[in-house]
Design an enzyme around this catalytic site. Structure first.
Site, PDB file in Angstrom:
ATOM      1  CG  ASP A 129      -4.974   2.063   0.928  1.00 29.27           C
ATOM      2  OD1 ASP A 129      -5.251   1.025   1.565  1.00 29.27           O
ATOM      3  OD2 ASP A 129      -4.409   3.041   1.437  1.00 29.27           O
TER       4      ASP A 129
ATOM      5  CG  ASP B  52       3.204   4.133  -5.404  1.00 29.12           C
ATOM      6  OD1 ASP B  52       4.228   4.091  -4.695  1.00 29.12           O
ATOM      7  OD2 ASP B  52       2.565   5.178  -5.628  1.00 29.12           O
TER       8      ASP B  52
ATOM      9  CG  ASP C 199      10.695   1.668  -0.637  1.00 28.73           C
ATOM     10  OD1 ASP C 199      11.061   2.275   0.392  1.00 28.73           O
ATOM     11  OD2 ASP C 199      11.118   1.929  -1.776  1.00 28.73           O
TER      12      ASP C 199
END
Length: 504
Positions: free
Chosen positions: A347, A313, A365
């Site tokens: 990233d 994330d 997600d």
């Protein structure tokens, strides 16, 4: 202090402040309105145009009034630029319509007064006998250095530590301080020095007091916008996080967009995770791209055969908040602190490029493709990159926005996965907070057996609800749309057009 040196230092400060207001207003517009490319482009374009108007207007200021007017301009830009972000927060809490009007009004006014600063400083320096060649060189050098300084400080320090409202007020204080300092240095040349000094002190006091109470004011403004009490908020270099809570309902907003409600998030996260996990019964290594709230990881950890979960994330604020907050970690059942969990703040595309690991299940997600920076994560090259990390019998699952509200965007995600040479199985689920929401399973194997049972506890899914997810009624049927490539980012256009139609 030397008068010449004072003015040169002033150039550095006013250049920093001028760019800061531009960045703050553009970032705030992208936070609250979305579509960062459009917001930054429109704000920067109008700001530069306004600066040109301001520069043009300086020709009507008489030489004998230049110093006085420069000080007044600094006070004006300090008070208007300083309160701009806070005023915009309050306006957005009332309605998006006056927010847009106020946004562009601030851009126009602040741009005009900022555009007057450098021409006036150059005229003052010229009156003090500075040689033209030296004058232009020094003024432009310190102008560009000031812009460089704030362009680095804003994303790395100011936005995450102070937030938008207090950052704008801080630069307003700097502008007012320049006015006060200039008045002190040139007081012998200012017939109304004491009146000017008093005005400067009043403006500094107003800005300082507002700075002290800015968080309280913006907090109350956000309460009115989100409706439910805000229990947590933060600015990071990447996004604005707001968590609200009312009775048993905890909600997460990113840049003003709802990400989940604790009342029904189980529907979303079970639908996202469990079908893929059931289709790969011996899955031991799982990759989650996005999902910094740990809720998808919670569902993966239900499977005892899983040995390792890597969660990538971008935002460390996101993962840290959902790891350390008692309320939020209770929602994800402590998944981000689990010994099987490895959290990477990077990233997604960059991490994939640098990794050689392969996974049995890859769960994507990520936020909806509402702008080009997010759209690239839904592109053919991205999915080809993801596929290189998938085991031959593994499965990928992608959250893919709503097939009902954004059908062109949804089916474009399907087409993009297929253009990346992956087989697909689209499906959807009804989540009360969002309506119909879509997902896409993908893999090298064309077989996607619908689970007849689930080996783990569920709140929503069973054999019947799972079967229903893979059926699409006529109003959500597949559409002929293009795949999303980096050179056109057609998905972002589909997404904007679809949701604009919903809002009409």
């Amino acid at each position: 202090m030397n008068a010449h040196r004072t003015l040169i230092i002033s150039v550095f400060i006013v250049a920093s402040c001028g760019l800061a207001y531009e960045l703050i207003i553009a970032a705030l517009a992208s936070y609250l309105l979305g579509d960062s490319i459009l917001q930054f482009s429109s704000v920067i374009g109008l700001y530069l145009f306004s600066m040109g108007i301001g520069a043009h207007l300086t020709q009507y200021i008489k030489d004998k009034d230049v110093l006085h007017r420069f000080i007044e301009i600094e006070l004006l830009v300090g008070i208007i630029g300083g309160i701009s972000a806070l005023a915009l927060f309050v306006a957005f809490g009332l309605s998006a319509a006056p927010f847009r009007t106020l946004l562009y009004a601030f851009v126009l006014i602040v741009g005009m007064v900022v555009g007057m600063e450098i021409p006036l400083v150059m005229r003052v320096l010229n009156q003090k006998g500075a040689e033209f060649k030296e004058l232009v060189s020094k003024v432009l050098t310190f102008d560009y250095l000031g812009a460089l300084a704030v362009s680095l400080l804003f994303p790395l320090l100011l936005a995450p530590k102070l937030g938008m409202a207090r950052s704008a007020l801080l630069f307003g204080i700097f502008n007012a301080a320049v006015a006060y300092l200039t008045a002190r240095v040139f007081k012998s040349e200012l017939p109304r020095y004491h009146a000017i000094r008093l005005r400067a002190l009043i403006v500094l006091s107003i800005l300082a007091i507002t700075f002290a109470y800015a968080d309280r004011i913006s907090f109350k403004a956000e309460q009115s916008y989100f409706g439910d009490p805000v229990v947590y908020q933060s600015h990071s270099p990447y996004q604005r996080l707001v968590v609200t809570r009312w009775k048993d309902d905890t909600r997460l907003y990113i840049n003003g967009n709802l990400q989940f409600s604790s009342r029904d998030e189980a529907r979303y996260h079970e639908a996202l995770v469990l079908p893929a996990m059931q289709m790969v019964p011996n899955a031991e290594r799982v990759l989650i791209l996005g999902g910094g709230d740990g809720l998808a990881a919670r569902e993966v950890l239900k499977y005892p055969q899983v040995k390792n979960i890597t969660l990538v994330d971008l935002d460390p604020d996101m993962t840290a908040t959902f790891k350390t907050s008692a309320t939020l970690s209770a929602l994800n059942q402590g998944s981000l602190s689990h010994p099987k969990m490895h959290v990477v703040n990077d990233d997604a595309a960059k991490w994939l490029e640098g990794s050689s690991e392969k996974f049995d299940v890859i769960i994507i997600d990520l936020p909806d493709p509402s702008n080009f920076s997010l759209g690239k994560l839904y592109s053919v090259p991205m999915y080809r990159l993801v596929a290189r990390h998938l085991e031959p019998q593994g499965k990928i699952v992608v959250q893919s926005t709503s097939p009902y509200f954004a059908p062109n965007a949804y089916w474009s995600v399907v087409a993009t996965l297929e253009a990346a040479k992956l087989n697909t199985a689209p499906y959807h689920v009804y989540v009360p907070s969002f309506g119909e929401w879509g997902f896409v399973l993908a893999g090298f194997d064309p077989n996607f057996p619908i689970p007849q049972k689930f080996d783990v506890p569920t709140r929503y899914l069973n054999a019947q609800t799972a079967a229903e997810m893979f059926r699409f009624p006529p109003d959500m049927a597949r559409r002929k749309v293009e795949a999303n490539y980096l050179n056109n980012q057609i998905l972002v256009s589909y997404f904007e057009s679809d949701w604009n139609n919903v809002m009409r």
